[in-house]
Scaffold this motif. Structure first.
Motif, short mmCIF file in Angstrom:
data_model
loop_
_atom_site.label_atom_id
_atom_site.label_comp_id
_atom_site.label_asym_id
_atom_site.label_seq_id
_atom_site.Cartn_x
_atom_site.Cartn_y
_atom_site.Cartn_z
N HIS A 115 0.88 -1.16 0.00
CA HIS A 115 0.00 0.00 0.00
C HIS A 115 0.92 1.21 0.00
CE1 HIS A 115 -3.00 2.90 1.57
NE2 HIS A 115 -3.93 2.04 1.20
N ILE A 116 0.48 2.30 -0.63
CA ILE A 116 1.35 3.48 -0.73
C ILE A 116 1.56 4.10 0.65
CG2 ILE A 116 1.50 5.84 -1.62
CD1 ILE A 116 0.06 4.97 -4.10
N LEU A 117 0.48 4.18 1.40
CA LEU A 117 0.54 4.90 2.67
C LEU A 117 0.88 3.99 3.84
CD1 LEU A 117 -0.21 7.60 4.10
CD2 LEU A 117 -2.42 6.53 4.51
N CYS A 125 -0.46 12.91 -9.81
CA CYS A 125 -0.67 12.15 -8.57
C CYS A 125 0.18 12.67 -7.41
CB CYS A 125 -0.36 10.68 -8.81
SG CYS A 125 -0.49 9.66 -7.34
N ILE A 126 -0.45 12.88 -6.26
CA ILE A 126 0.29 13.30 -5.07
C ILE A 126 0.43 12.14 -4.08
CG2 ILE A 126 -0.21 15.77 -5.28
CD1 ILE A 126 -2.46 15.42 -3.21
N ARG A 127 0.17 10.92 -4.55
CA ARG A 127 0.41 9.70 -3.75
C ARG A 127 -0.34 9.69 -2.43
NH1 ARG A 127 2.63 9.28 -8.17
NH2 ARG A 127 4.88 9.22 -8.53
N ALA A 176 -5.79 7.47 -1.69
CA ALA A 176 -7.25 7.38 -1.55
C ALA A 176 -7.86 6.42 -2.57
CB ALA A 176 -7.88 8.76 -1.70
N CYS A 177 -7.29 6.39 -3.79
CA CYS A 177 -7.87 5.53 -4.83
C CYS A 177 -7.71 4.06 -4.50
CB CYS A 177 -7.27 5.87 -6.20
SG CYS A 177 -5.49 5.71 -6.32
N LEU A 178 -6.67 3.71 -3.75
CA LEU A 178 -6.50 2.30 -3.36
C LEU A 178 -7.64 1.87 -2.44
CD1 LEU A 178 -3.57 3.09 -4.24
CD2 LEU A 178 -2.74 1.64 -2.39
N PRO A 180 -5.38 1.45 -8.28
CA PRO A 180 -5.73 2.12 -9.54
C PRO A 180 -4.61 3.01 -10.09
CG PRO A 180 -7.56 2.23 -8.00
CD PRO A 180 -6.42 1.63 -7.25
N ILE A 181 -3.95 3.76 -9.22
CA ILE A 181 -2.88 4.63 -9.75
C ILE A 181 -1.74 3.78 -10.28
CG2 ILE A 181 -1.86 4.99 -7.42
CD1 ILE A 181 -1.76 7.42 -10.46
N GLY A 182 -1.47 2.67 -9.61
CA GLY A 182 -0.42 1.76 -10.09
C GLY A 182 -0.77 1.18 -11.44
N CYS A 224 -10.13 11.09 -6.08
CA CYS A 224 -8.80 11.63 -6.35
C CYS A 224 -8.75 13.14 -6.13
CB CYS A 224 -8.35 11.30 -7.77
SG CYS A 224 -6.73 11.98 -8.15
N PRO A 225 -7.86 13.62 -5.22
CA PRO A 225 -7.82 15.04 -4.90
C PRO A 225 -7.25 15.91 -6.02
CG PRO A 225 -6.05 13.90 -3.77
CD PRO A 225 -6.90 12.84 -4.42
N VAL A 226 -6.67 15.29 -7.05
CA VAL A 226 -6.22 16.08 -8.20
C VAL A 226 -6.96 15.64 -9.46
CG1 VAL A 226 -3.95 16.84 -7.38
CG2 VAL A 226 -4.19 14.54 -8.32
N ALA A 227 -8.11 14.98 -9.25
CA ALA A 227 -9.04 14.64 -10.32
C ALA A 227 -8.42 13.92 -11.51
CB ALA A 227 -9.77 15.91 -10.80
N ASP A 284 -8.44 11.23 -14.07
CA ASP A 284 -9.49 10.37 -14.61
C ASP A 284 -8.87 9.00 -14.89
OD1 ASP A 284 -11.61 9.17 -15.85
OD2 ASP A 284 -12.18 10.95 -16.99
N ILE A 285 -8.74 8.22 -13.84
CA ILE A 285 -8.06 6.92 -13.96
C ILE A 285 -8.78 6.01 -14.96
CG2 ILE A 285 -7.30 4.86 -12.68
CD1 ILE A 285 -6.73 6.69 -10.29
N PRO A 286 -10.13 5.92 -14.92
CA PRO A 286 -10.79 5.06 -15.90
C PRO A 286 -10.47 5.47 -17.35
CG PRO A 286 -12.32 5.64 -14.16
CD PRO A 286 -11.08 6.44 -13.93
S1 SF4 Z 1 -6.28 9.30 -5.41
FE1 SF4 Z 1 -5.27 10.47 -7.03
S2 SF4 Z 1 -3.61 11.55 -6.00
FE2 SF4 Z 1 -4.30 9.97 -4.61
S3 SF4 Z 1 -2.92 8.21 -5.03
FE3 SF4 Z 1 -4.74 7.92 -6.28
S4 SF4 Z 1 -4.22 8.90 -8.23
FE4 SF4 Z 1 -2.74 9.64 -6.75
#
Ligand code: SF4
Lengths: 218, 492
Positions: free
Chosen positions: B153-155, B318-320, B323-325, B346-348, B380-383, B385-387
């Motif tokens: 997990h990132i966090l 992405c600011i890592r 949240a998307c995980l 999802p970001i991965g 996503c806090p920076v919007a 559009d992962i899909p």
């Molecule tokens: S929610 Fe957005 S900013 Fe946060 S880790 Fe996922 S892609 Fe990056």
């Protein structure tokens, strides 16, 4: 070609499709959240500090020395770290041995000191954050990190702002800054919050009424 | 990027194995659901969340559009404030620079702040090969390091471990690395944290070299920002004499003021707090306070290639926050390891195949590791559009087309008959044979109908070129069936 040139070249080629376009940055977000009186802002700071498990004290300027002496005694602190520019009167009543913040002292020496007392640069009410900027009454970054007990004095309301944007406006990016919201904490084990992994396990914040002091002085 | 985790199978196999692991699923479910609920509350506290999110997106887009200019400006400001700047085109170069810098100090051990960039390049292994021991100091990273494990997990990299497992790892491994675990260690989080405190303090107090990443770099002031909770970051950033920060070139923000957006959105999206316990900022070096030698290593490693893709480049915003995980139904069941990269979830799924290319089977299968439910985009806090990027990458993999690899334009061959397509089909099949994944995906799909693509990706493109895709129904069929017993109880 150096890697610098290689990377910059790649970036420029990657952006070839965006020539002349821009994304203007719009700041339509709020400068602060809610409409509060000065007292209410200080009240919110106290609330949010406590919510993040800092211990909050409030006192009049005239009582600060007694308050600090009482806090150190209650903790049983034998030694206290003191930044070079800390108001000497603040610790006038304390029985604790005062150790000056010196560049030469080793981390191991700092580790043996019980408590540290500092002032701050600014405090953020909405987030319950105190910010230190290494000023003379705050000392080096490490002195508020290694000892297990940190007492921070905030002059209210002068040093209190409502929000993060207002805090950044007041701060000087050239100074090293430490933003502190509650004591050190981790949630890495099954997301149970535990205080104090590496930083001070106890954070006490004294909100001292700076306006009262002006009244007394005038 | 330095390749996938060694010997990593493609997503479907890895996920299949993970789904069979009950402990892992239990730990993950508990964790993701806890953070998810807390985050929603923290976000609801700020009335201007939508505006902050829009501003964050625009700041990042603006920066990326002028990245060359901001990189040069950042370099100037860092140098002017007493730092040294190095440029690394790829992982090997970055590792070589850091190894050299550490060797120059004469030290053979370093303390590390949790950093995705150094994991991405495999820095610890590279240092180890040169006889330098790197100690991870974030509690979760310590658990991963001692457990000879991989982050998931990132966090919260050790999110897949429960307290009993952590206790066993500490008891077994701590003595190998330094101060042993205390006698009779129990599995209460407080005792485990105390054991880690004692074990690591030893290392902090004697460390001469610290290695970190950064959450943000401010171009106009040369300031670096590290956001953390435990204080291990502060230890590594202020006690050593030398500080080396390895940071991806996309982490720039133009001005000091821009931090006001991200210091509000990052903590809330990531740990669901109003503010994380500690944020450190430093600008070059400061006399008699903190490290007197500061090195910044600017890392490309596939980022400029990602920037070249008009649709895919938004992943660099992405600011890592992770949240998307926590909202992803696929991540929740498959776990972070299945993604075969330090960037899971999802970001991965959109970042790894862009940073590394899609040559390997796992990278080619990652864009399929999603049900396209859209929940990741919503949080996503920076919007990002992962899909949209997932669909774009699927198309790229199946149809081929121009991409940039290591700065060169190349034409990717269609994956027909190749491993990638097989992997893709298996990933799709995997999702369809795991009703839980599919169901959650469909429900969210109904709620996010607006953002669905109107054309099919990949082989279906020709078909959808002349037809509109059927709209996703307001309620998935399965839900309707369950609710009404197959229509027996009427439709409403
Ligand atoms: S929610 Fe957005 S900013 Fe946060 S880790 Fe996922 S892609 Fe990056």
């Amino acid at each position: 070609m150096s890697s610098r040139e290689r990377i910059l070249g790649r970036v420029r080629r990657a952006l070839a499709d965006t020539q002349g376009e821009d994304t203007p940055i719009e700041r339509t977000y709020l400068r602060e959240h809610g409409d509060r009186s000065v007292e209410e802002t200080v009240e919110l700071l106290a609330e949010n500090l406590a919510d993040y498990r800092a211990i909050v004290h409030r006192c009049a300027s005239a009582d600060l020395a007694a308050t600090l002496a009482g806090m150190l005694a209650a903790r049983g602190a034998k030694t206290v770290l003191v930044p070079p520019g800390l108001e000497p009167a603040w610790l006038a009543d304390a029985d604790t041995e005062q150790i000056p913040d010196r560049a030469e002292s080793t981390p191991h020496e700092l580790d043996r000191i019980d408590s540290v007392v500092t002032a701050c640069a600014v405090a953020v009410a909405e987030t319950g954050t105190i910010v230190l900027d290494g000023g003379p009454d705050q000392g080096r970054r490490r002195i508020t990190l290694v000892p297990d007990h940190h007492i921070c004095v905030v002059r209210v309301p002068d040093q209190v702002v409502s929000s993060v944007p207002q805090a950044l406006e007041r701060l000087d990016p050239v100074r090293p800054l430490t933003w502190i919201s509650g004591p050190s904490a981790t949630s890495d084990i099954e997301l149970d919050r535990v205080e104090g992994v590496h930083g001070p396990r106890t954070l006490e914040v004294v909100l001292v009424d700076s306006q009262a002091s002006e009244d007394v002085n005038s | 990027m330095s390749g996938t985790f060694v010997g990593m199978p493609a997503f479907p196999e890895a996920a299949h194995e993970a789904v069979g692991n009950k402990t892992l699923r239990g730990n993950l479910r508990h964790a993701t659901h806890t953070i998810r609920a807390k985050r929603a509350k923290a976000v609801a506290e700020v009335s201007d969340w939508a505006e902050l999110r829009e501003a964050g997106k625009r700041i990042k887009d603006h920066t990326l559009r002028h990245l060359d200019r901001y990189l040069v400006q950042l370099e100037e400001s860092v140098v002017a404030s007493g730092g040294t700047v190095h440029w690394a085109a790829d992982a090997d170069e970055a590792n070589a620079i850091v190894t050299h810098l550490v060797k120059m100090t004469g030290e053979s051990e370093v303390v590390k702040v949790k950093s995705m960039a150094t994991q991405e390049i495999g820095l610890n292994e590279a240092l180890e090969a040169e006889g330098i021991r790197a100690y991870e100091t974030d509690l979760a990273e310590l658990i991963v390091q001692l457990g000879k494990d991989r982050p998931s997990h990132i966090l919260v990299p050790a999110i897949h471990r429960n307290r009993g497992e952590i206790r066993d790892i500490f008891e077994r491994e701590m003595s190998e690395w330094g101060r042993p675990a205390p006698e009779g260690l129990t599995d209460t989080p407080a005792e485990l944290a105390e054991a880690a405190r004692l074990h690591l303090r030893e290392k902090f107090l004697r460390a001469k070299v610290g290695i970190s990443g950064a959450n943000f770099m401010v171009a106009d002031t040369g300031t670096l920002v590290v956001v953390e909770s435990e204080g291990n970051g502060r230890m590594c950033l202020t006690l050593p004499e030398t500080l080396i920060s390895v940071v991806g070139i996309e982490k720039i923000v133009p001005s000091w003021q821009d931090l006001e957006v991200f210091l509000q959105t990052l903590p809330r999206s990531s740990t669901a707090e109003r503010m994380n316990p500690y944020t450190s900022t430093w600008t070059g070096t400061t006399d008699e306070d903190g490290p007197q030698n500061f090195h910044l290593v600017l890392l490309d490693n596939g980022r400029s290639d990602t920037l070249a893709d008009e649709v895919g480049r938004q992943a660099l915003r992405c600011i890592r926050c992770s949240a998307c995980l926590n909202v992803c139904p696929v991540y929740e069941r498959a776990g972070g390891h299945a993604y075969g990269s330090v960037y899971p979830g999802p970001i991965g799924a959109i970042l790894s195949p862009q940073l590394r290319g899609t040559a390997s089977e796992i990278d080619a299968s990652l864009p399929y590791a999603s049900s396209l439910c859209g929940a990741c985009y919503e949080v996503c806090p920076v919007a990002i559009d992962i899909p949209e990027v997932l669909v774009h990458l699927r198309e790229r993999i199946v149809e081929g087309g121009p991409v940039v690899r290591e700065g060169n334009r190349v034409v990717l061959k269609p994956a027909k008959g190749h491993a990638a397509e097989r992997a893709a089909m298996r990933a799709a099949r995997w999702a369809f044979t795991h009703p839980g994944v599919l169901r959650t995906g469909q429900r969210a799909a109904s709620r996010t109908r607006r953002i669905h693509p109107r054309a099919l990706p990949g082989p279906g493109k020709a078909w959808s070129g002349t037809r509109d895709l059927p709209a996703v129904p307001a309620e998935p069929f399965r839900d309707w069936w369950q609710r009404t017993g197959g229509g027996k109880e009427g439709t409403k």
